[in-house]
Design a protein around this motif. Sequence first.
Motif, PDB file in Angstrom:
ATOM      1  N   GLU A   1       0.768  -1.168  -0.040  1.00 35.96           N
ATOM      2  CA  GLU A   1      -0.009  -0.116  -0.035  1.00 35.96           C
ATOM      3  C   GLU A   1       0.708   1.295   0.094  1.00 35.96           C
ATOM      4  N   ASN A   2       2.266   1.001   0.178  1.00 39.89           N
ATOM      5  CA  ASN A   2       3.187   2.227   0.355  1.00 39.89           C
ATOM      6  C   ASN A   2       3.992   2.367  -0.882  1.00 39.89           C
ATOM      7  N   LEU A   3       3.688   1.740  -1.862  1.00 40.47           N
ATOM      8  CA  LEU A   3       4.495   1.518  -2.997  1.00 40.47           C
ATOM      9  C   LEU A   3       4.110   0.904  -4.287  1.00 40.47           C
ATOM     10  N   PRO A   4       4.080   1.692  -5.539  1.00 37.66           N
ATOM     11  CA  PRO A   4       3.463   0.965  -6.623  1.00 37.66           C
ATOM     12  C   PRO A   4       4.268  -0.390  -6.959  1.00 37.66           C
ATOM     13  N   SER A   5       3.207  -1.423  -7.247  1.00 39.21           N
ATOM     14  CA  SER A   5       3.790  -2.925  -7.580  1.00 39.21           C
ATOM     15  C   SER A   5       3.007  -3.599  -8.625  1.00 39.21           C
ATOM     16  N   GLY A   6       3.443  -4.775  -8.711  1.00 39.73           N
ATOM     17  CA  GLY A   6       2.583  -5.616  -9.806  1.00 39.73           C
ATOM     18  C   GLY A   6       2.675  -5.048 -11.308  1.00 39.73           C
ATOM     19  N   ILE A   7       3.495  -4.379 -11.606  1.00 38.15           N
ATOM     20  CA  ILE A   7       3.431  -3.869 -13.045  1.00 38.15           C
ATOM     21  C   ILE A   7       4.881  -4.381 -13.725  1.00 38.15           C
ATOM     22  N   LEU A   8       4.655  -4.996 -15.070  1.00 36.66           N
ATOM     23  CA  LEU A   8       5.710  -5.383 -15.614  1.00 36.66           C
ATOM     24  C   LEU A   8       5.767  -4.331 -16.890  1.00 36.66           C
ATOM     25  N   VAL A   9       7.375  -3.944 -17.568  1.00 33.83           N
ATOM     26  CA  VAL A   9       7.065  -2.986 -18.671  1.00 33.83           C
ATOM     27  C   VAL A   9       8.114  -4.089 -19.727  1.00 33.83           C
ATOM     28  N   ASN A  10       7.214  -4.115 -20.554  1.00 31.35           N
ATOM     29  CA  ASN A  10       8.003  -5.108 -21.638  1.00 31.35           C
ATOM     30  C   ASN A  10       8.410  -6.485 -21.032  1.00 31.35           C
ATOM     31  N   GLY A  11       7.834  -7.086 -20.008  1.00 29.60           N
ATOM     32  CA  GLY A  11       8.380  -8.073 -19.416  1.00 29.60           C
ATOM     33  C   GLY A  11       9.257  -8.068 -18.341  1.00 29.60           C
ATOM     34  N   PHE A  12       9.997  -6.656 -18.078  1.00 29.24           N
ATOM     35  CA  PHE A  12      10.584  -6.478 -17.121  1.00 29.24           C
ATOM     36  C   PHE A  12      10.082  -6.343 -15.893  1.00 29.24           C
ATOM     37  N   ASN A  13      10.370  -6.953 -14.853  1.00 34.35           N
ATOM     38  CA  ASN A  13       9.639  -6.559 -13.479  1.00 34.35           C
ATOM     39  C   ASN A  13      10.341  -5.099 -12.714  1.00 34.35           C
ATOM     40  N   ALA A  14       9.775  -4.029 -13.599  1.00 33.63           N
ATOM     41  CA  ALA A  14      10.346  -2.868 -13.306  1.00 33.63           C
ATOM     42  C   ALA A  14       9.390  -1.738 -13.107  1.00 33.63           C
ATOM     43  N   GLY A  15       8.322  -2.082 -12.522  1.00 36.11           N
ATOM     44  CA  GLY A  15       6.907  -1.039 -12.493  1.00 36.11           C
ATOM     45  C   GLY A  15       6.881  -0.493 -11.383  1.00 36.11           C
ATOM     46  N   ARG A  16       7.852  -0.641 -10.204  1.00 34.34           N
ATOM     47  CA  ARG A  16       7.753   0.068  -9.147  1.00 34.34           C
ATOM     48  C   ARG A  16       8.360   1.272  -9.138  1.00 34.34           C
ATOM     49  N   GLY A  17       8.207   2.272  -8.115  1.00 36.99           N
ATOM     50  CA  GLY A  17       8.904   3.617  -8.168  1.00 36.99           C
ATOM     51  C   GLY A  17       7.872   4.678  -8.089  1.00 36.99           C
ATOM     52  N   PHE A  18       8.264   5.839  -8.145  1.00 38.56           N
ATOM     53  CA  PHE A  18       7.566   7.006  -7.980  1.00 38.56           C
ATOM     54  C   PHE A  18       7.414   7.785  -9.179  1.00 38.56           C
ATOM     55  N   SER A  19       6.983   7.247 -10.273  1.00 39.75           N
ATOM     56  CA  SER A  19       6.758   7.918 -11.561  1.00 39.75           C
ATOM     57  C   SER A  19       5.544   8.421 -11.811  1.00 39.75           C
ATOM     58  N   GLY A  20       4.581   8.638 -11.088  1.00 41.03           N
ATOM     59  CA  GLY A  20       3.345   9.093 -11.412  1.00 41.03           C
ATOM     60  C   GLY A  20       2.355   8.140 -11.964  1.00 41.03           C
ATOM     61  N   PRO A  21       1.326   8.718 -12.141  1.00 42.35           N
ATOM     62  CA  PRO A  21       0.212   7.948 -13.122  1.00 42.35           C
ATOM     63  C   PRO A  21       0.798   7.557 -14.476  1.00 42.35           C
ATOM     64  N   GLN A  22       0.492   6.416 -14.842  1.00 44.92           N
ATOM     65  CA  GLN A  22       0.977   5.912 -16.371  1.00 44.92           C
ATOM     66  C   GLN A  22       0.136   6.495 -17.339  1.00 44.92           C
ATOM     67  N   ASP A  23       1.048   7.273 -18.290  1.00 39.75           N
ATOM     68  CA  ASP A  23       0.065   7.839 -19.585  1.00 39.75           C
ATOM     69  C   ASP A  23      -0.023   6.572 -20.518  1.00 39.75           C
TER      70      ASP A  23
END
Length: 706
Positions: free
Chosen positions: A104-126
């Motif tokens: 609940e304190n960190l974005p998670s659960g997102i892959l980007v082109n298969g990379f397990n790299a969706g965490r971090g503080f990048s704001g809502p995804q456009d």
Amino acid sequence: MADTLAVSLLSAATLIAGSVAAQAQDFGGVDETIFVEGRRQAYQGLFDTNEVPGAIQDIDIGIIREVGAVNLNDVLDLSASVSRQNNFGGLWNSFAIRGFAGDENLPSGILVNGFNAGRGFSGPQDVSGIERVEVLKGPKAALFGRGEPGGAINIVTKRPTFERYGEMRFTYGRFDQFRLEGDYETPILDDSVAIRLVGFFEDAQSFRDTIETTRYGFSPSISWQAGEDTLLTYELEYTDQEIPFDRGVVAIDGQLGVVPIETFLGEPGDGPMDAEVLGHQLEVQHNFSSSWSLLAGVTFRETSLTGFSSEAELSGSRQLLRQDGMTLTRQRRFRDYDAEYFVIRAELAGEFETFGLRHRLIIGADYDRFETDFEQLRFRAPSLATEPSLEQLYAIDVFNPVYAQFPPPPLGPNTDRVEVQKAWGIYVQDQIDLSNKWQIRIGGRFDDFTQSVTNRLGADPEPRSDTRFSPQAGIVYLLNEAISLYATYGQGFRQVSDFAGNAFAPNKTQSAEIGAKANLFGNIGATLSAFWISQDNILVGDPETFGSVPAGEGESLGIELDVNAALPGNIYLWLSYAYTDAEFTNANPDVNFFRDITPGTPFINVPKNQLSVNVSKDTSFGEVPAAFGGGLLHVGERSGELATDFVLPRYTTVRAFVQVEPVEGLTLRLDLDNLLNKEFYTNSFADLWVEPGAPRRFRFSAAVTF
């Protein structure tokens, strides 16, 4: 050792691909588009949809455009398996799949082109840089590793296709929304290299008082066809978003709608939060033959989130609103968050036969390092027992807010720490054709991970390391060419830490699913599935230490139906329905307020019933091509605050659109969202942090393709 292993894997993969490319002498006559269409995503292999023992929703650019989506939340609303969660004041995408949410304190659960790299503080995804979104449901830990048991979201970005194409799109909408998008690609250098340039800019007011958002970003990419069988792609991602921190509205005595949905209860003088991301992805795919291929890549992503906020105080001993029903006690905070994510992977996929049995094999390894730097300063009001003044409470009238009524209170240290998570894993999956009807899938993954924290304000928590093996098994029965039946089972885990940085034993999960898939007449795809998921070691409260302990247990079960069909008369149907029953199965205090969780307590923000439908029709007005359609989203009643009787009411919103192409290459479109102007609430964390949905609005867009 893990770093050395990971770097060696990628180096070997790159050397193999480079060696093959160096031996290729004849670049003439290469059909680049054949290779590009053969691009594959990591962890998935090459299977027909009906051969995969699990439910997958592929939300491609066609349906994304059809519903007029501009951010990832709009896209994920198309999947009834995905429910919105508390989004940290609008600063990131947060969701649960089949009832289970991430940190609940960190974005998670997102892959980007298969990379397990969706965490971090990048704001809502456009969505401007998104080609499609894959909702990968069910037990995937045997390949992906650490993650939620309900599934994962894989974002596939726009990359060069070795075609010549360009598009500019302008949008104006209610609440002074101005948006510009661009997408241009072309091959260069004798068509062996292609570039793609994607970008967006948006400035918009809001139905929420004083709120204005400015966002822009670009994601250029380049692909090099280094021989008939080798493709290298590099992609840059940069976005900057200025978003006011907005916890939404409050409920009075548990009732929503008493305070107008337009009322902003923060401080405009705080200014916006600034969310920034700079990311790089490099990927190489090499086909050794028509049966074997190598996919290797590396990504590095830096994100940051900085700014002030004024938000409702949740502590009952400090909150004056609980007593007088009109005066809101607030906190004030300053956040300076940074994150770095480094991921490297290599994967070999192919097929072979032994004793007359066909094997389709995936073997791979990956390594990731995730570092977060949290600095937070905070002001909290004193206890109401001390009879504080309104200024000491940093208070605001919820019915007649006067901004800047009091000077900003001084802030003191609250959090200042650096957390580093390192993990490496190896995995294997084999799908075996036992006959022309029966296929079995077996797989497993071994993970080794460490977690350490440096606390600048006190003693460092104990570091933690662990190893896990995640098995998976599945079976597919091909009833005929159009219909298949499947069943699958898997185990998984997720690293766990609380907001103070204390690491705990990981969540442990079990998942099972059965289902049927149909691909009828080549234009109707449908999946019917039933699932069961259990999770142990959920963080709950420890009354003895007033800290956290991994003692919670939860369960989710449900039924889903997904249909995507092209029907006679140029009618297109998208339907997604989910029944999800997600709840705790043992008794514990909750981790935030130490309220009693009892067996049967529902998970927060997870409706039992959710439905998404979209219907459109291609037609013409005389000689002018046109299309029109619409859709609805129904979200059932759901818990709005854990272990309380506060609920978010069910809602149904309706949208409609019409578009025409008056001249070739020019498309004009009108979207109407929330057509019936319903008042609704999308998610919450507590009855004082509730996000309202937008009222009726229009959007007009003009797109030029060339």
